[in-house]
Design an enzyme around this catalytic site. Sequence first.
Site, PDB file in Angstrom:
ATOM      1  N   CYS A 184      -9.685  -7.846   2.347  1.00 27.51           N
ATOM      2  CA  CYS A 184     -10.397  -8.324   3.520  1.00 27.51           C
ATOM      3  C   CYS A 184      -9.353  -8.857   4.474  1.00 27.51           C
ATOM      4  O   CYS A 184      -8.182  -8.932   4.145  1.00 27.51           O
ATOM      5  CB  CYS A 184     -11.342  -9.448   3.143  1.00 27.51           C
ATOM      6  SG  CYS A 184     -12.348  -9.054   1.721  1.00 27.51           S
ATOM      7  N   ARG A 200      -8.419  -3.733   7.519  1.00 24.59           N
ATOM      8  CA  ARG A 200      -8.291  -4.197   6.131  1.00 24.59           C
ATOM      9  C   ARG A 200      -9.623  -4.163   5.382  1.00 24.59           C
ATOM     10  O   ARG A 200      -9.673  -4.255   4.160  1.00 24.59           O
ATOM     11  CB  ARG A 200      -7.766  -5.627   6.121  1.00 24.59           C
ATOM     12  CG  ARG A 200      -6.410  -5.792   6.754  1.00 24.59           C
ATOM     13  CD  ARG A 200      -6.025  -7.244   6.746  1.00 24.59           C
ATOM     14  NE  ARG A 200      -5.862  -7.716   5.409  1.00 24.59           N
ATOM     15  CZ  ARG A 200      -4.739  -7.722   4.719  1.00 24.59           C
ATOM     16  NH1 ARG A 200      -3.638  -7.260   5.272  1.00 24.59           N
ATOM     17  NH2 ARG A 200      -4.682  -8.175   3.499  1.00 24.59           N
ATOM     18  N   TRP A 240     -14.507  -6.309   3.003  1.00 27.22           N
ATOM     19  CA  TRP A 240     -14.676  -5.004   2.333  1.00 27.22           C
ATOM     20  C   TRP A 240     -15.169  -5.375   0.948  1.00 27.22           C
ATOM     21  O   TRP A 240     -14.427  -5.912   0.141  1.00 27.22           O
ATOM     22  CB  TRP A 240     -13.338  -4.294   2.287  1.00 27.22           C
ATOM     23  CG  TRP A 240     -13.396  -2.867   1.870  1.00 27.22           C
ATOM     24  CD1 TRP A 240     -13.663  -1.789   2.662  1.00 27.22           C
ATOM     25  CD2 TRP A 240     -13.140  -2.344   0.561  1.00 27.22           C
ATOM     26  NE1 TRP A 240     -13.597  -0.634   1.925  1.00 27.22           N
ATOM     27  CE2 TRP A 240     -13.280  -0.946   0.635  1.00 27.22           C
ATOM     28  CE3 TRP A 240     -12.814  -2.917  -0.661  1.00 27.22           C
ATOM     29  CZ2 TRP A 240     -13.101  -0.120  -0.457  1.00 27.22           C
ATOM     30  CZ3 TRP A 240     -12.642  -2.089  -1.756  1.00 27.22           C
ATOM     31  CH2 TRP A 240     -12.783  -0.702  -1.638  1.00 27.22           C
ATOM     32  N   ASN A 290      -9.846 -14.116   0.703  1.00 23.56           N
ATOM     33  CA  ASN A 290      -9.460 -12.740   0.405  1.00 23.56           C
ATOM     34  C   ASN A 290      -8.861 -12.750  -0.999  1.00 23.56           C
ATOM     35  O   ASN A 290      -8.050 -13.618  -1.296  1.00 23.56           O
ATOM     36  CB  ASN A 290      -8.406 -12.277   1.422  1.00 23.56           C
ATOM     37  CG  ASN A 290      -7.937 -10.874   1.171  1.00 23.56           C
ATOM     38  OD1 ASN A 290      -8.597 -10.110   0.468  1.00 23.56           O
ATOM     39  ND2 ASN A 290      -6.805 -10.510   1.740  1.00 23.56           N
ATOM     40  N   GLY A 291      -9.272 -11.853  -1.858  1.00 23.51           N
ATOM     41  CA  GLY A 291      -8.774 -11.839  -3.231  1.00 23.51           C
ATOM     42  C   GLY A 291      -9.959 -11.946  -4.183  1.00 23.51           C
ATOM     43  O   GLY A 291     -11.093 -11.672  -3.798  1.00 23.51           O
ATOM     44  N   GLU A 321      -0.377  15.659  -0.210  1.00 29.48           N
ATOM     45  CA  GLU A 321      -0.621  14.639   0.812  1.00 29.48           C
ATOM     46  C   GLU A 321      -1.586  15.179   1.884  1.00 29.48           C
ATOM     47  O   GLU A 321      -2.495  14.476   2.342  1.00 29.48           O
ATOM     48  CB  GLU A 321       0.730  14.209   1.427  1.00 29.48           C
ATOM     49  CG  GLU A 321       0.689  13.492   2.767  1.00 29.48           C
ATOM     50  CD  GLU A 321      -0.192  12.246   2.789  1.00 29.48           C
ATOM     51  OE1 GLU A 321      -0.643  11.783   1.730  1.00 29.48           O
ATOM     52  OE2 GLU A 321      -0.474  11.760   3.887  1.00 29.48           O
ATOM     53  N   LYS A 353      -5.232  13.811   3.081  1.00 33.63           N
ATOM     54  CA  LYS A 353      -5.629  13.520   4.475  1.00 33.63           C
ATOM     55  C   LYS A 353      -6.966  14.186   4.787  1.00 33.63           C
ATOM     56  O   LYS A 353      -7.852  13.586   5.386  1.00 33.63           O
ATOM     57  CB  LYS A 353      -4.585  14.047   5.480  1.00 33.63           C
ATOM     58  CG  LYS A 353      -3.320  13.293   5.642  1.00 33.63           C
ATOM     59  CD  LYS A 353      -3.416  11.931   6.264  1.00 33.63           C
ATOM     60  CE  LYS A 353      -3.657  10.859   5.257  1.00 33.63           C
ATOM     61  NZ  LYS A 353      -2.522  10.320   4.532  1.00 33.63           N
ATOM     62  N   GLU A 379      -9.815  12.306   3.104  1.00 30.84           N
ATOM     63  CA  GLU A 379     -10.073  10.981   3.665  1.00 30.84           C
ATOM     64  C   GLU A 379     -10.821  11.052   4.983  1.00 30.84           C
ATOM     65  O   GLU A 379     -11.748  10.277   5.204  1.00 30.84           O
ATOM     66  CB  GLU A 379      -8.749  10.253   3.930  1.00 30.84           C
ATOM     67  CG  GLU A 379      -8.035   9.799   2.701  1.00 30.84           C
ATOM     68  CD  GLU A 379      -6.708   9.166   3.056  1.00 30.84           C
ATOM     69  OE1 GLU A 379      -6.554   7.980   2.820  1.00 30.84           O
ATOM     70  OE2 GLU A 379      -5.827   9.873   3.579  1.00 30.84           O
ATOM     71  N   HIS A 419      -3.133  29.410 -13.059  1.00 35.29           N
ATOM     72  CA  HIS A 419      -3.404  28.858 -14.387  1.00 35.29           C
ATOM     73  C   HIS A 419      -4.779  28.198 -14.461  1.00 35.29           C
ATOM     74  O   HIS A 419      -4.965  27.246 -15.199  1.00 35.29           O
ATOM     75  CB  HIS A 419      -2.292  27.884 -14.786  1.00 35.29           C
ATOM     76  CG  HIS A 419      -0.961  28.546 -14.865  1.00 35.29           C
ATOM     77  ND1 HIS A 419      -0.569  29.313 -15.941  1.00 35.29           N
ATOM     78  CD2 HIS A 419       0.054  28.615 -13.967  1.00 35.29           C
ATOM     79  CE1 HIS A 419       0.631  29.813 -15.721  1.00 35.29           C
ATOM     80  NE2 HIS A 419       1.028  29.401 -14.521  1.00 35.29           N
ATOM     81  N   LYS A 428      -7.527  -0.342   4.568  1.00 33.16           N
ATOM     82  CA  LYS A 428      -6.099  -0.080   4.787  1.00 33.16           C
ATOM     83  C   LYS A 428      -5.208  -0.708   3.717  1.00 33.16           C
ATOM     84  O   LYS A 428      -4.303  -0.067   3.219  1.00 33.16           O
ATOM     85  CB  LYS A 428      -5.732  -0.635   6.171  1.00 33.16           C
ATOM     86  CG  LYS A 428      -4.305  -0.365   6.597  1.00 33.16           C
ATOM     87  CD  LYS A 428      -4.153   1.043   7.073  1.00 33.16           C
ATOM     88  CE  LYS A 428      -2.743   1.373   7.499  1.00 33.16           C
ATOM     89  NZ  LYS A 428      -2.505   2.821   7.475  1.00 33.16           N
TER      90      LYS A 428
HETATM   91  C1  F6R Z   1      -3.889   7.339   2.487  1.00 34.01           C
HETATM   92  C2  F6R Z   1      -3.463   5.964   2.397  1.00 34.01           C
HETATM   93  C3  F6R Z   1      -3.430   5.324   1.049  1.00 34.01           C
HETATM   94  C4  F6R Z   1      -2.191   4.423   0.937  1.00 34.01           C
HETATM   95  C5  F6R Z   1      -2.187   3.652  -0.379  1.00 34.01           C
HETATM   96  C6  F6R Z   1      -0.957   2.782  -0.508  1.00 34.01           C
HETATM   97  O1  F6R Z   1      -3.883   7.791   3.811  1.00 34.01           O
HETATM   98  O2  F6R Z   1      -3.162   5.356   3.376  1.00 34.01           O
HETATM   99  O3  F6R Z   1      -3.459   6.263   0.028  1.00 34.01           O
HETATM  100  O4  F6R Z   1      -1.056   5.211   1.046  1.00 34.01           O
HETATM  101  O5  F6R Z   1      -3.329   2.846  -0.451  1.00 34.01           O
HETATM  102  O6  F6R Z   1      -0.893   1.858   0.528  1.00 34.01           O
HETATM  103  P1  F6R Z   1       0.442   1.163   0.959  1.00 34.01           P
HETATM  104  O7  F6R Z   1       1.332   2.204   1.534  1.00 34.01           O
HETATM  105  O8  F6R Z   1       0.036   0.141   1.974  1.00 34.01           O
HETATM  106  O9  F6R Z   1       1.039   0.555  -0.272  1.00 34.01           O
END
Ligand code: F6R
Length: 606
Positions: A2, A27, A74, A100-101, A476, A480, A483, A499, A601
């Site tokens: 959060c 966040r 969140w 937060n936590g 990756e 994307k 997501e 396979h 995030k």
């Molecule tokens: C995907 C994404 C997440 C972060 C992951 C690690 O687009 O952003 O998969 O890469 O949660 O986050 P950080 O880099 O902040 O440790």
Amino acid sequence: MCGISGIVSSENIAKDLLNSLRCLEYRGYDSCGLAVLKDKKIIVRKNIGTVDEVNAKERLTHLMGNIGIGHTRWATHGGVTKENSHPHLSMNNQFAIVHNGIFSNYQELKEELVDKGVKFLSLTDSEVFAHLIEHAYEVCQDVEKAFIAALQRVEGSYGVAVLSYHEPQYIFCAKKDSPLILGLGEGRNFIASDINGFLEYTNKAITLDDDDYAIVSKDKYWIKNIATGQKVRKKPFTIEWDVETTKKGGYRHYMLKEIFDQPHTAKQALKIERSRIQGLAQMIQQSQNCYLVGVGTTYYVAIVGQYLFAQFLHRHVPVISSDEFHQTAILSENDMLLAISQSGETYDTKMAINYAQSFDAKTAAIVNVMGSSISMMVDQVIMQGSGPEICVVSTKAAFSQMLILLRVVIEVARVQKYITDDEYTVFYENLNDFPTILEATLNEQSGFVRNIAREAIHVHNWLFLGCGVYFPIAMESALKMKEVSYMHAEGMPAGFLKHGTLAMIDDKINTVVFVPPPDQKELYGRTLVAIEEVKARGGTVFGFTFDEDKKSEQLLDRMICLPKVHYLVAPLLEMVMAQLFSYYVALDLGRNIDKPRNLAKSVTVA
Ligand code: F6R
């Protein structure tokens, strides 16, 4: 997971507090609220929805007061409801808290408080803190003492902030395993989960360490240790990010802006002082085993690193997803761990670092956010300097991390004579030319990528394939796509396809292939075989390719053909264009691109 924010000022703070929450919304964003103190009365307004939706419902900006705390949530404990959103009030409305936590012992504390007659209004773990502090205050009649007493009862992780009508000029806050930063302004001070919460108002900040608490007034602050009550001296640091980078700058979404930021991000990564890169390079050289960790996107960044280590240093580096690190890694004090994290707050990655440290292994990290927990936990840190990444999905930060890893690897390669000084110079010439090429490619190809994406929005299943270092790029890129478009997308090594997954190929699944430049003969040959395999089963194949690649042109149904670049940066160029492709697919599907459903995030919880 959060965002916490707070402001103490001599002026009305509601608008700025709301704005601060907006900047932290990435966040967590299922609900939010503010508590503002005026004339010995705490007013709490909160609701479910985004910051702007809650403001529209609750008229948050109409709140009057010079001191307040806010929270964007969140949900973890307790569903997304108005009651579960923060701030939470104590029963007699003497205290308001944001948290937060996770308070891991909240059930026991709740039972104890219920026995004492407390009526809980929410299902959260956080609410216990409001009641604990009110009960402690009844005994000691001192807010600071009551705050410490409450902190000493809770277990787990917290960034917590408290308003009390008994001390209307102060915010009390503390942290343990969850971030909290003070922002020092002119005639007003701030607290926030990260620097984005006050970047618009001040660039002077102080990071709280675990087990610190702070008392913050409009022109003073005191930081003390929870256990000893002793004052802790800390030097403020200056935030070097430009506030303009937190704005959308005319782009429809932060994701698009951040994709287009990447030429600049590349320049920033290339500007990182060579001595810092050499410092990390030296640590790697001296280590017996060097583990790379990250999670989600940063795990794929780490795998890119693995290929670079193998290719340039003939060295195998184990890469483990941070959340699984403790299950398989067996370290010694001669080993090291290199962690990759944009936010510097990811719980799983923090735990992996702790685990490595428990073996006395050395630790290092590549991190974007200044003052973040990971940046302070490790022996050596490289700050990316990518600027704020606001979109929940990572684009420019991951891109920068890959460039930094590339720099580190070629630094080691030069020292260990795997490459000559001339090769090193050629590599740097190509790296330095890359931002300009990338910028031109983005500008020239964006419209074309948009058209191809538009034709693809009916596709619900995607396969992303690549060989060698293009494999983590495919992984990756699939992430994307998942997501932002919410479509099923799977990444895998191109050679893996036959396979098993080949069974899925039909006219309903689209395959995206990352084709290396033809002069990368081995990789190129294997990639083309995979394309043939899909085509032979009636599949549709999209490809990212480079100029003068005639063979791919004949095979592919659609291609995004990019200018020829050096093989060092070729995978990065394809990855950026794949980000753009996913963005446009999501745009046409009307997705919530900057804040995809169910995601946040900074994932600061287990
Ligand atoms: C995907 C994404 C997440 C972060 C992951 C690690 O687009 O952003 O998969 O890469 O949660 O986050 P950080 O880099 O902040 O440790």
